[in-house]
Design a protein around this motif. Structure first.
Motif, mmCIF file in Angstrom:
data_model
loop_
_atom_site.group_PDB
_atom_site.id
_atom_site.type_symbol
_atom_site.label_atom_id
_atom_site.label_comp_id
_atom_site.label_asym_id
_atom_site.label_seq_id
_atom_site.Cartn_x
_atom_site.Cartn_y
_atom_site.Cartn_z
ATOM 1 N N PRO A 165 -12.156 -23.371 17.235
ATOM 2 C CA PRO A 165 -12.185 -23.315 18.863
ATOM 3 C C PRO A 165 -12.868 -24.603 19.486
ATOM 4 N N GLY A 166 -12.610 -24.825 20.389
ATOM 5 C CA GLY A 166 -12.761 -26.123 20.994
ATOM 6 C C GLY A 166 -12.097 -27.404 20.803
ATOM 7 N N LEU A 167 -10.945 -27.169 19.941
ATOM 8 C CA LEU A 167 -10.046 -28.266 19.728
ATOM 9 C C LEU A 167 -8.728 -27.827 20.251
ATOM 10 N N HIS A 168 -8.068 -29.036 20.794
ATOM 11 C CA HIS A 168 -6.575 -28.684 21.467
ATOM 12 C C HIS A 168 -5.875 -27.968 20.533
ATOM 13 N N THR A 169 -4.731 -27.234 21.024
ATOM 14 C CA THR A 169 -3.690 -26.564 20.217
ATOM 15 C C THR A 169 -2.727 -27.707 19.946
ATOM 16 N N PRO A 170 -2.704 -27.967 18.449
ATOM 17 C CA PRO A 170 -1.557 -29.151 18.113
ATOM 18 C C PRO A 170 -0.054 -28.314 18.067
ATOM 19 N N PRO A 171 0.664 -29.337 18.366
ATOM 20 C CA PRO A 171 2.026 -28.918 18.378
ATOM 21 C C PRO A 171 2.917 -28.766 16.937
ATOM 22 N N GLY A 172 2.295 -27.563 16.321
ATOM 23 C CA GLY A 172 3.062 -27.064 15.236
ATOM 24 C C GLY A 172 2.245 -27.191 14.046
ATOM 25 N N TYR A 173 1.106 -28.058 13.796
ATOM 26 C CA TYR A 173 0.366 -28.448 12.753
ATOM 27 C C TYR A 173 -0.938 -27.787 12.843
ATOM 28 N N HIS A 174 -1.848 -27.779 12.017
ATOM 29 C CA HIS A 174 -3.229 -27.233 12.163
ATOM 30 C C HIS A 174 -4.159 -28.270 11.859
ATOM 31 N N HIS A 175 -5.229 -28.295 12.303
ATOM 32 C CA HIS A 175 -6.412 -29.059 12.311
ATOM 33 C C HIS A 175 -7.095 -28.992 10.939
ATOM 34 N N VAL A 176 -7.239 -27.889 10.410
ATOM 35 C CA VAL A 176 -7.906 -27.701 9.267
ATOM 36 C C VAL A 176 -6.911 -26.664 8.332
ATOM 37 N N THR A 183 -4.908 -19.404 -2.497
ATOM 38 C CA THR A 183 -4.767 -18.936 -1.132
ATOM 39 C C THR A 183 -4.814 -20.387 -0.079
ATOM 40 N N ILE A 184 -4.016 -20.624 0.830
ATOM 41 C CA ILE A 184 -3.948 -21.523 1.592
ATOM 42 C C ILE A 184 -4.089 -20.935 3.097
ATOM 43 N N GLU A 185 -5.399 -21.363 3.648
ATOM 44 C CA GLU A 185 -5.647 -21.162 4.985
ATOM 45 C C GLU A 185 -5.365 -22.209 6.033
ATOM 46 N N ARG A 186 -4.886 -22.093 7.223
ATOM 47 C CA ARG A 186 -4.462 -23.025 7.904
ATOM 48 C C ARG A 186 -4.923 -22.414 9.297
ATOM 49 N N GLN A 187 -5.957 -23.348 10.166
ATOM 50 C CA GLN A 187 -6.688 -22.895 10.976
ATOM 51 C C GLN A 187 -6.803 -23.885 12.005
ATOM 52 N N ASN A 188 -7.202 -23.487 13.329
ATOM 53 C CA ASN A 188 -7.457 -24.318 14.599
ATOM 54 C C ASN A 188 -8.863 -23.941 14.911
ATOM 55 N N GLY A 225 10.378 -28.518 6.653
ATOM 56 C CA GLY A 225 9.504 -27.899 7.737
ATOM 57 C C GLY A 225 8.256 -27.213 7.496
ATOM 58 N N PRO A 226 8.159 -26.378 6.633
ATOM 59 C CA PRO A 226 6.868 -25.634 6.414
ATOM 60 C C PRO A 226 5.572 -26.656 5.939
ATOM 61 N N ALA A 227 5.969 -27.708 5.449
ATOM 62 C CA ALA A 227 4.965 -28.638 4.985
ATOM 63 C C ALA A 227 4.309 -29.038 6.156
ATOM 64 N N PHE A 228 4.910 -29.249 7.470
ATOM 65 C CA PHE A 228 4.221 -29.864 8.446
ATOM 66 C C PHE A 228 3.495 -28.654 9.322
ATOM 67 N N THR A 229 3.239 -27.475 8.853
ATOM 68 C CA THR A 229 2.285 -26.649 9.493
ATOM 69 C C THR A 229 1.006 -26.618 9.097
ATOM 70 N N SER A 230 0.573 -27.476 8.136
ATOM 71 C CA SER A 230 -0.822 -27.798 7.516
ATOM 72 C C SER A 230 -1.350 -29.007 8.271
ATOM 73 N N ALA A 231 -2.303 -29.466 7.953
ATOM 74 C CA ALA A 231 -3.162 -30.731 8.303
ATOM 75 C C ALA A 231 -1.959 -31.646 8.181
ATOM 76 N N SER A 232 -1.747 -32.584 9.305
ATOM 77 C CA SER A 232 -0.934 -33.357 9.407
ATOM 78 C C SER A 232 -0.994 -34.810 10.342
ATOM 79 N N THR A 233 -0.695 -36.046 9.911
ATOM 80 C CA THR A 233 -0.935 -36.905 10.791
ATOM 81 C C THR A 233 0.303 -37.798 11.017
ATOM 82 N N LEU A 234 0.660 -38.335 12.165
ATOM 83 C CA LEU A 234 1.815 -39.128 12.261
ATOM 84 C C LEU A 234 1.476 -40.555 13.027
#
Length: 132
Positions: A9-20, A2-7, A101-110
């Motif tokens: 509360p209190g953090l900005h909404t990222p452009p396509g990826y998730h914080h956690v 199971t892989i859960e991708r979440q943002n 593309g789907p790889a970049f919906t997880s935690a990502s750093t540029l």
């Protein structure tokens, strides 16, 4: 797996990826930084987008070899030799529109960096995937 991708509360909404990104127990795949080198070891041109395309191809091949898909990716770090925000955005857009593309919906750093390992290299991608 199971892989859960979440943002949270209190953090900005990222452009396509998730914080956690969290995973349940399973097998983890760590790829070496994928460079824009062709099979014969030559650099895939000077153009940043051509290099990005080669990085995509190399990453896809490494994931497939490990039995993983872009949807199994839980962490990416993208390194781009530039100080130009437009170039960073162009690489991000090229990656997210690619078969990876789907790889970049997880935690990502540029990151914009000063240099990478090979002369003329402009892009590198570090990937971690989680499998059942």
């Amino acid at each position: 797996m199971t892989i859960e991708r979440q943002n949270p509360p209190g953090l900005h909404t990222p452009p396509g990826y998730h914080h956690v990104t969290t995973t349940s127990p399973g097998r983890t795949v760590y790829l070496a930084g994928q460079c824009p080198l062709t099979a014969d070891g030559s650099l895939a041109g000077d153009d940043i987008l051509a290099q990005t395309d080669q990085v995509v191809a190399n990453t896809a091949a490494a994931l497939e070899f490990a039995g993983a898909t872009p949807s199994d990716v839980v962490r990416t770090v993208i390194y781009v030799v530039t100080t130009d925000r437009a170039e960073l955005s162009a690489v991000w857009d090229r990656l997210t529109a690619s078969p990876l593309g789907p790889a970049f919906t997880s935690a990502s750093t540029l990151l914009g960096v000063a240099q990478l390992g090979f002369p003329g290299q402009r892009v590198e991608l570090d990937v971690t995937a989680a499998l059942a």
